[in-house]
Design a protein around this motif. Structure first.
Motif, PDB file in Angstrom:
ATOM      1  N   MET A 169       0.355  -1.111   0.655  1.00  0.00           N
ATOM      2  CA  MET A 169       0.119  -0.168  -0.454  1.00  0.00           C
ATOM      3  C   MET A 169       1.307   1.219  -0.021  1.00  0.00           C
ATOM      4  SD  MET A 169      -3.067  -0.994   0.149  1.00  0.00           S
ATOM      5  CE  MET A 169      -3.765  -0.049  -0.146  1.00  0.00           C
ATOM      6  N   GLN A 170       0.122   1.991  -0.669  1.00  0.00           N
ATOM      7  CA  GLN A 170       1.535   3.110  -0.465  1.00  0.00           C
ATOM      8  C   GLN A 170       0.659   3.968  -1.548  1.00  0.00           C
ATOM      9  OE1 GLN A 170       3.949   2.770  -4.298  1.00  0.00           O
ATOM     10  NE2 GLN A 170       5.878   1.570  -2.948  1.00  0.00           N
ATOM     11  N   ASP A 171       1.245   5.951  -1.083  1.00  0.00           N
ATOM     12  CA  ASP A 171       0.178   6.959  -1.042  1.00  0.00           C
ATOM     13  C   ASP A 171       0.414   7.594  -2.640  1.00  0.00           C
ATOM     14  OD1 ASP A 171      -0.865   7.429   1.008  1.00  0.00           O
ATOM     15  OD2 ASP A 171       0.887   7.845   2.492  1.00  0.00           O
ATOM     16  N   LYS A 172      -0.699   7.452  -3.259  1.00  0.00           N
ATOM     17  CA  LYS A 172      -0.446   8.061  -4.454  1.00  0.00           C
ATOM     18  C   LYS A 172      -1.416   9.552  -5.107  1.00  0.00           C
ATOM     19  CE  LYS A 172      -1.073   6.730  -8.812  1.00  0.00           C
ATOM     20  NZ  LYS A 172      -1.526   5.462 -10.361  1.00  0.00           N
ATOM     21  N   THR A 173      -0.494  10.384  -5.439  1.00  0.00           N
ATOM     22  CA  THR A 173      -0.991  11.505  -5.431  1.00  0.00           C
ATOM     23  C   THR A 173      -1.262  12.729  -6.984  1.00  0.00           C
ATOM     24  OG1 THR A 173       0.393  12.708  -3.645  1.00  0.00           O
ATOM     25  CG2 THR A 173      -0.836  14.546  -5.467  1.00  0.00           C
ATOM     26  N   LEU A 174      -2.178  12.919  -7.327  1.00  0.00           N
ATOM     27  CA  LEU A 174      -3.025  12.657  -9.052  1.00  0.00           C
ATOM     28  C   LEU A 174      -3.406  14.239  -9.171  1.00  0.00           C
ATOM     29  CD1 LEU A 174      -4.321   9.505  -9.073  1.00  0.00           C
ATOM     30  CD2 LEU A 174      -2.601   9.794 -10.346  1.00  0.00           C
ATOM     31  N   SER A 175      -2.631  14.644 -10.116  1.00  0.00           N
ATOM     32  CA  SER A 175      -3.297  15.903 -10.376  1.00  0.00           C
ATOM     33  C   SER A 175      -4.535  15.933 -11.508  1.00  0.00           C
ATOM     34  CB  SER A 175      -2.460  16.552 -10.981  1.00  0.00           C
ATOM     35  OG  SER A 175      -1.535  17.021 -10.305  1.00  0.00           O
ATOM     36  N   VAL A 176      -5.376  16.086 -11.259  1.00  0.00           N
ATOM     37  CA  VAL A 176      -7.092  15.515 -11.387  1.00  0.00           C
ATOM     38  C   VAL A 176      -8.024  17.522 -12.469  1.00  0.00           C
ATOM     39  CG1 VAL A 176      -9.569  14.991 -11.738  1.00  0.00           C
ATOM     40  CG2 VAL A 176      -7.742  14.380 -10.222  1.00  0.00           C
ATOM     41  N   THR A 177      -7.989  17.109 -14.091  1.00  0.00           N
ATOM     42  CA  THR A 177      -9.092  18.401 -14.382  1.00  0.00           C
ATOM     43  C   THR A 177     -10.465  17.794 -14.608  1.00  0.00           C
ATOM     44  OG1 THR A 177      -6.960  18.868 -16.160  1.00  0.00           O
ATOM     45  CG2 THR A 177      -9.563  19.148 -16.462  1.00  0.00           C
ATOM     46  N   ILE A 178     -11.021  19.279 -13.954  1.00  0.00           N
ATOM     47  CA  ILE A 178     -12.511  18.633 -13.656  1.00  0.00           C
ATOM     48  C   ILE A 178     -12.729  19.835 -14.998  1.00  0.00           C
ATOM     49  CG2 ILE A 178     -14.048  19.120 -12.519  1.00  0.00           C
ATOM     50  CD1 ILE A 178     -12.683  17.489 -10.649  1.00  0.00           C
ATOM     51  N   PRO A 179     -13.662  19.132 -16.017  1.00  0.00           N
ATOM     52  CA  PRO A 179     -14.235  19.900 -16.983  1.00  0.00           C
ATOM     53  C   PRO A 179     -14.820  20.137 -16.672  1.00  0.00           C
ATOM     54  CG  PRO A 179     -14.798  17.450 -17.183  1.00  0.00           C
ATOM     55  CD  PRO A 179     -13.817  17.120 -16.105  1.00  0.00           C
ATOM     56  N   LYS A 180     -15.344  21.114 -17.560  1.00  0.00           N
ATOM     57  CA  LYS A 180     -16.733  22.389 -17.389  1.00  0.00           C
ATOM     58  C   LYS A 180     -17.834  21.733 -18.083  1.00  0.00           C
ATOM     59  CE  LYS A 180     -18.363  25.850 -20.381  1.00  0.00           C
ATOM     60  NZ  LYS A 180     -17.927  27.425 -21.124  1.00  0.00           N
ATOM     61  N   GLY A 181     -19.128  21.740 -16.905  1.00  0.00           N
ATOM     62  CA  GLY A 181     -20.254  21.219 -17.607  1.00  0.00           C
ATOM     63  C   GLY A 181     -20.111  19.863 -17.019  1.00  0.00           C
ATOM     64  N   VAL A 182     -19.650  19.568 -15.914  1.00  0.00           N
ATOM     65  CA  VAL A 182     -20.194  18.347 -15.066  1.00  0.00           C
ATOM     66  C   VAL A 182     -21.103  18.381 -14.281  1.00  0.00           C
ATOM     67  CG1 VAL A 182     -17.405  17.529 -14.874  1.00  0.00           C
ATOM     68  CG2 VAL A 182     -17.839  18.844 -13.128  1.00  0.00           C
ATOM     69  N   THR A 183     -21.804  17.322 -13.710  1.00  0.00           N
ATOM     70  CA  THR A 183     -23.205  17.006 -13.225  1.00  0.00           C
ATOM     71  C   THR A 183     -22.854  16.589 -11.774  1.00  0.00           C
ATOM     72  OG1 THR A 183     -23.730  15.473 -15.142  1.00  0.00           O
ATOM     73  CG2 THR A 183     -24.563  18.011 -15.010  1.00  0.00           C
ATOM     74  N   PRO A 184     -23.780  16.983 -10.681  1.00  0.00           N
ATOM     75  CA  PRO A 184     -23.499  15.498  -9.694  1.00  0.00           C
ATOM     76  C   PRO A 184     -23.646  13.598 -10.056  1.00  0.00           C
ATOM     77  CG  PRO A 184     -25.000  17.084  -9.347  1.00  0.00           C
ATOM     78  CD  PRO A 184     -24.283  17.318 -10.496  1.00  0.00           C
ATOM     79  N   GLY A 185     -23.196  12.955  -9.515  1.00  0.00           N
ATOM     80  CA  GLY A 185     -22.886  11.842 -10.169  1.00  0.00           C
ATOM     81  C   GLY A 185     -22.103  11.423 -11.657  1.00  0.00           C
ATOM     82  N   GLN A 186     -21.594  12.570 -12.337  1.00  0.00           N
ATOM     83  CA  GLN A 186     -20.989  12.383 -13.338  1.00  0.00           C
ATOM     84  C   GLN A 186     -19.780  11.023 -13.242  1.00  0.00           C
ATOM     85  OE1 GLN A 186     -20.285  15.142 -16.396  1.00  0.00           O
ATOM     86  NE2 GLN A 186     -18.761  14.335 -17.091  1.00  0.00           N
ATOM     87  N   GLN A 187     -19.075  10.233 -13.678  1.00  0.00           N
ATOM     88  CA  GLN A 187     -17.647   9.851 -13.032  1.00  0.00           C
ATOM     89  C   GLN A 187     -16.533  10.028 -14.486  1.00  0.00           C
ATOM     90  OE1 GLN A 187     -18.224   5.246 -12.429  1.00  0.00           O
ATOM     91  NE2 GLN A 187     -19.128   5.339 -10.514  1.00  0.00           N
ATOM     92  N   LEU A 188     -15.664  10.240 -13.626  1.00  0.00           N
ATOM     93  CA  LEU A 188     -13.881  11.104 -14.735  1.00  0.00           C
ATOM     94  C   LEU A 188     -13.259   9.678 -14.800  1.00  0.00           C
ATOM     95  CD1 LEU A 188     -13.379  14.322 -13.636  1.00  0.00           C
ATOM     96  CD2 LEU A 188     -14.928  13.630 -14.816  1.00  0.00           C
ATOM     97  N   ARG A 189     -13.126   9.310 -15.675  1.00  0.00           N
ATOM     98  CA  ARG A 189     -12.394   8.234 -15.565  1.00  0.00           C
ATOM     99  C   ARG A 189     -11.026   8.131 -15.264  1.00  0.00           C
ATOM    100  NH1 ARG A 189     -10.502   4.762 -20.458  1.00  0.00           N
ATOM    101  NH2 ARG A 189      -9.473   3.187 -19.981  1.00  0.00           N
ATOM    102  N   LEU A 190      -9.524   7.844 -15.123  1.00  0.00           N
ATOM    103  CA  LEU A 190      -8.637   8.127 -15.355  1.00  0.00           C
ATOM    104  C   LEU A 190      -7.925   6.650 -15.748  1.00  0.00           C
ATOM    105  CD1 LEU A 190      -9.423  10.636 -13.519  1.00  0.00           C
ATOM    106  CD2 LEU A 190      -7.384  10.701 -12.419  1.00  0.00           C
ATOM    107  N   ALA A 191      -7.316   6.616 -16.380  1.00  0.00           N
ATOM    108  CA  ALA A 191      -6.630   4.986 -17.748  1.00  0.00           C
ATOM    109  C   ALA A 191      -5.684   4.879 -16.657  1.00  0.00           C
ATOM    110  CB  ALA A 191      -6.964   5.471 -18.729  1.00  0.00           C
ATOM    111  N   GLY A 192      -5.302   3.507 -16.504  1.00  0.00           N
ATOM    112  CA  GLY A 192      -4.897   2.798 -15.642  1.00  0.00           C
ATOM    113  C   GLY A 192      -4.410   3.368 -14.106  1.00  0.00           C
TER     114      GLY A 192
END
Length: 317
Positions: A169-192
């Motif tokens: 188990m390791q800590d992992k830090t990721l930078s995530v871009t939230i696109p314009k127009g997302v709605t509650p419940g929508q899922q963003l997929r970060l491949a791999g």
């Protein structure tokens, strides 16, 4: 031959769906696979799990197995009656021979790490591969971020393979871009970015579910947004133009004369900016100034005398 309860091996009911069987198999193989498990019988246990899934994971083999095992208990000795499995097709092999061969080789395969013969190799061997499982998490954003987009840095504790190929188990830090127009419940997929795979197979994906931070001024329904707008009594009574801060910036709004609390003003297309934007509804909330000074009290008293207004007369005595 000795009957083996494959459902018990995978820890599922006999009524389990194929998807439930697959999930149970993936969970157990991750727990006992010799590459990651310190269990003293990991190799034998993994071969047993593989053997069970090779049968239950195939609809034709499962149907034959269910027919064969009807009313039987694990460890019971039995001999299938002639032609019991004639309705099943095992690539030209006789059904009796098929299961006799399976049960006869299962123990030897488990002890050697080779798995059951005829099922594509054991899970303890070098040829075993499994794609990593997906990770599901949530990320909370402000409503303004849904309108304009944003960047976030998130930290997750996930399993990773170290230099020796062990899973830790390791800590992992990721930078995530939230696109314009997302709605509650929508899922963003970060491949791999999910769990690592086994045997050289690729990792799973990370799915981030969008959640909105609570805001007393806004309510979201799908792509429509509802905003509470406080107005003074004279603005509601006389009408006029007021500036209203919205998630997409300030807008000038005309208040119709004679407005009451609860009145909705619709701004078409100013909801969350998806391909077909929703609307923004401004809900007027008439707020009375406090009678906190002599002058303010005098004004209220003058209104009481001159306007003769009774807000309850419409509801009866």
């Amino acid at each position: 031959m000795e009957y083996k309860d494959y459902y018990a091996v995978l820890g599922v009911d006999k009524t389990a769906t194929q998807d439930e069987i697959k999930k149970a198999y993936r969970k157990l193989v991750r727990q006992y696979h010799p590459d990651v498990s310190k269990h003293k019988d990991a190799t034998e246990k993994t071969a047993e799990i593989n053997e069970a899934y090779d049968v239950l994971g195939d609809a034709e083999k499962r149907a034959a197995y269910d027919e064969l095992g009807r009313g039987r208990r694990a460890g019971e000795q039995f001999t299938p009656p002639p032609d019991w499995g004639s309705q099943f097709d095992f690539g030209g092999a006789d059904a009796n021979d098929f299961f006799a061969d399976l049960f006869a080789h299962a123990g030897r395969g488990a002890r050697s790490g080779g798995g059951a013969r005829g099922f594509g190799g054991g899970m303890g061997g070098a040829g075993f591969q499994m794609r990593g499982e997906d990770i599901h998490a949530a990320i909370a954003i402000d409503l303004r971020d849904a309108y304009q987009g944003a960047s976030r840095t998130i930290s997750l504790r996930v399993p990773q393979q170290d230099a020796q190929g062990r899973t830790v188990m390791q800590d992992k830090t990721l930078s995530v871009t939230i696109p314009k127009g997302v709605t509650p419940g929508q899922q963003l997929r970060l491949a791999g970015q999910g769990h690592p795979g086994m045997g050289g197979a690729g990792p799973g994906d990370l799915y981030l579910e969008i959640q909105l931070n609570e805001d007393a001024r806004f309510r979201v329904e799908g792509t429509h947004v509802y905003e509470n707008v406080p107005v003074a009594p004279w603005e509601a009574a006389l009408g006029g133009s007021v500036s209203v801060p919205t998630p997409s910036g300030a807008v000038e709004v005309t208040i119709p004369p004679g407005s009451q609390s609860g009145r909705k003003l619709r701004l078409k297309g100013r909801g969350i900016p998806v391909a077909q934007p929703g609307d923004l509804y401004l809900i007027l909330d008439v707020v009375l100034p406090p009678a906190s000074s002599e002058r303010a009290r005098a004004l209220y008293e003058q209104m009481a005398r001159e306007m003769a207004f009774n807000p309850r007369e419409q509801i009866g005595a």
